[in-house]
Design a protein around this motif. Structure first.
Motif, PDB file in Angstrom:
ATOM      1  N   ILE A  64       0.871  -1.544  -0.196  1.00  0.00           N
ATOM      2  CA  ILE A  64      -0.068  -0.161   0.286  1.00  0.00           C
ATOM      3  C   ILE A  64       1.054   0.966   0.914  1.00  0.00           C
ATOM      4  CG2 ILE A  64      -1.678   1.368   1.123  1.00  0.00           C
ATOM      5  CD1 ILE A  64      -2.292  -1.144   2.313  1.00  0.00           C
ATOM      6  N   ILE A  65       1.855   1.184   0.400  1.00  0.00           N
ATOM      7  CA  ILE A  65       2.413   2.130   0.857  1.00  0.00           C
ATOM      8  C   ILE A  65       3.304   3.246  -0.498  1.00  0.00           C
ATOM      9  CG2 ILE A  65       4.879   3.533   2.217  1.00  0.00           C
ATOM     10  CD1 ILE A  65       4.134   1.869   4.492  1.00  0.00           C
ATOM     11  N   LEU A  91       1.434  -9.641  16.148  1.00  0.00           N
ATOM     12  CA  LEU A  91       1.311  -9.460  14.461  1.00  0.00           C
ATOM     13  C   LEU A  91       1.317  -7.433  14.137  1.00  0.00           C
ATOM     14  CD1 LEU A  91      -1.442 -11.845  13.316  1.00  0.00           C
ATOM     15  CD2 LEU A  91       0.835 -12.340  13.413  1.00  0.00           C
ATOM     16  N   GLY A  92       0.991  -6.740  14.706  1.00  0.00           N
ATOM     17  CA  GLY A  92       1.229  -5.506  14.293  1.00  0.00           C
ATOM     18  C   GLY A  92      -0.382  -5.270  13.465  1.00  0.00           C
ATOM     19  N   SER A  93      -0.686  -3.945  12.687  1.00  0.00           N
ATOM     20  CA  SER A  93      -1.965  -3.503  12.211  1.00  0.00           C
ATOM     21  C   SER A  93      -1.171  -2.903  11.095  1.00  0.00           C
ATOM     22  CB  SER A  93      -2.696  -2.497  13.104  1.00  0.00           C
ATOM     23  OG  SER A  93      -3.222  -1.958  12.760  1.00  0.00           O
ATOM     24  N   VAL A  94      -2.106  -3.531   9.816  1.00  0.00           N
ATOM     25  CA  VAL A  94      -1.979  -2.789   8.285  1.00  0.00           C
ATOM     26  C   VAL A  94      -1.744  -1.358   8.755  1.00  0.00           C
ATOM     27  CG1 VAL A  94      -2.096  -2.995   5.909  1.00  0.00           C
ATOM     28  CG2 VAL A  94      -1.684  -4.889   7.420  1.00  0.00           C
ATOM     29  N   SER A  95      -2.712  -1.131   9.147  1.00  0.00           N
ATOM     30  CA  SER A  95      -3.414   1.141   9.196  1.00  0.00           C
ATOM     31  C   SER A  95      -2.635   1.557  10.074  1.00  0.00           C
ATOM     32  CB  SER A  95      -4.852   0.644   9.609  1.00  0.00           C
ATOM     33  OG  SER A  95      -5.389   0.103  10.993  1.00  0.00           O
ATOM     34  N   HIS A  96      -2.048   0.822  11.348  1.00  0.00           N
ATOM     35  CA  HIS A  96      -0.666   1.461  11.557  1.00  0.00           C
ATOM     36  C   HIS A  96       0.125   2.103  11.439  1.00  0.00           C
ATOM     37  CE1 HIS A  96       1.087   3.480  15.315  1.00  0.00           C
ATOM     38  NE2 HIS A  96       2.148   2.083  15.030  1.00  0.00           N
ATOM     39  N   GLU A  97       0.678   0.670  10.704  1.00  0.00           N
ATOM     40  CA  GLU A  97       2.037   0.960   9.815  1.00  0.00           C
ATOM     41  C   GLU A  97       1.798   2.010   9.113  1.00  0.00           C
ATOM     42  OE1 GLU A  97       6.348  -0.167   8.514  1.00  0.00           O
ATOM     43  OE2 GLU A  97       4.939  -0.330  10.333  1.00  0.00           O
ATOM     44  N   GLN A 100       1.913   5.141  10.425  1.00  0.00           N
ATOM     45  CA  GLN A 100       3.511   5.263  10.220  1.00  0.00           C
ATOM     46  C   GLN A 100       4.472   5.412   9.500  1.00  0.00           C
ATOM     47  OE1 GLN A 100       3.749   6.611  13.456  1.00  0.00           O
ATOM     48  NE2 GLN A 100       2.054   6.632  13.710  1.00  0.00           N
ATOM     49  N   SER A 101       3.896   4.876   8.436  1.00  0.00           N
ATOM     50  CA  SER A 101       5.420   4.765   7.275  1.00  0.00           C
ATOM     51  C   SER A 101       4.546   5.870   5.782  1.00  0.00           C
ATOM     52  CB  SER A 101       5.521   3.525   7.124  1.00  0.00           C
ATOM     53  OG  SER A 101       5.676   2.499   8.136  1.00  0.00           O
ATOM     54  N   ALA A 102       3.671   6.030   5.521  1.00  0.00           N
ATOM     55  CA  ALA A 102       3.279   6.741   4.151  1.00  0.00           C
ATOM     56  C   ALA A 102       3.258   8.243   4.789  1.00  0.00           C
ATOM     57  CB  ALA A 102       1.354   6.559   4.099  1.00  0.00           C
ATOM     58  N   GLU A 103       4.146   8.923   2.966  1.00  0.00           N
ATOM     59  CA  GLU A 103       4.697   9.895   2.855  1.00  0.00           C
ATOM     60  C   GLU A 103       3.148  10.849   2.677  1.00  0.00           C
ATOM     61  OE1 GLU A 103       7.012   9.837  -0.442  1.00  0.00           O
ATOM     62  OE2 GLU A 103       8.359   8.155   0.357  1.00  0.00           O
ATOM     63  N   CYS A 104       2.211  10.113   2.256  1.00  0.00           N
ATOM     64  CA  CYS A 104       0.940  11.505   2.634  1.00  0.00           C
ATOM     65  C   CYS A 104      -0.017  11.341   3.689  1.00  0.00           C
ATOM     66  CB  CYS A 104       0.187  10.476   0.768  1.00  0.00           C
ATOM     67  SG  CYS A 104      -1.220   9.573   0.874  1.00  0.00           S
ATOM     68  N   PRO A 105      -1.455  11.564   3.623  1.00  0.00           N
ATOM     69  CA  PRO A 105      -2.039  11.738   4.609  1.00  0.00           C
ATOM     70  C   PRO A 105      -2.709  10.521   3.946  1.00  0.00           C
ATOM     71  CG  PRO A 105      -2.305  13.884   3.387  1.00  0.00           C
ATOM     72  CD  PRO A 105      -1.712  12.938   2.853  1.00  0.00           C
ATOM     73  N   VAL A 106      -3.257   9.784   5.572  1.00  0.00           N
ATOM     74  CA  VAL A 106      -3.605   8.398   5.977  1.00  0.00           C
ATOM     75  C   VAL A 106      -5.179   8.638   6.853  1.00  0.00           C
ATOM     76  CG1 VAL A 106      -4.050   6.330   6.753  1.00  0.00           C
ATOM     77  CG2 VAL A 106      -2.178   7.381   5.388  1.00  0.00           C
TER      78      VAL A 106
END
Length: 110
Positions: A64-65, A91-97, A100-106
Motif C-alpha cells: 500500500i505504501i 502481528l501488528g496493524s496494517v492500518s497503523h503501519e 506511520q510510514s506513508a508519505e501522504c495523509p492517511v
C-alpha cells in the motif's frame, strides 16, 4: 477532470510447510479476493463513483505504501479490521503501519 478513486486489494502470501486437509488455499484466497473486490465494485458503481481496481500481492502495509508513493497519491483511505488486542500486539496493524510510514495523509475508517 478528477482522477478516479483507486481501489487496491492486497493478497498476502501464506507460507505453509504442510498441506492442510488437502484444501486448495490458493483457490479459497482467490475466491475471497473476488468477493471483496465485487462488493467494492457494487458499492462504488451504485454510488456513481468512477474508480480503478488493482490487485497486488505481498505484505499489505508495504504494498500500500509503495503503491501510494509510486503513483503519487494525495491520500490513503484504509479500513481497520480490528484483529483484537492480542493479534495486533503480535502481528501488528496494517492500518497503523501505513499511517506511520506513508508519505501522504492517511484516513483510517472503522
Amino acid at each position: 477532470m478528477k482522477n478516479p478513486t483507486r481501489s487496491v486489494h492486497i493478497k498476502e502470501r501464506i507460507h505453509l510447510q504442510q498441506p492442510v486437509f488437502s484444501v486448495d488455499l490458493d483457490a479459497l484466497i482467490e475466491e475471497e479476493n473476488r468477493d471483496i473486490l465485487s462488493e467494492a465494485h457494487n458499492h462504488l458503481t451504485q454510488s456513481g463513483i468512477p474508480y480503478e481496481a488493482y490487485g497486488l500481492e505481498g505484505t499489505a502495509s508495504k504494498k500500500i505504501i509503495e503503491y501510494a508513493r509510486d503513483n503519487q497519491q494525495d491520500i490513503i483511505v484504509i479500513g481497520s479490521r480490528g484483529k483484537g488486542f492480542v493479534k495486533e500486539t503480535f502481528l501488528g496493524s496494517v492500518s497503523h503501519e501505513v499511517a506511520q510510514s506513508a508519505e501522504c495523509p492517511v484516513i483510517i475508517v472503522k
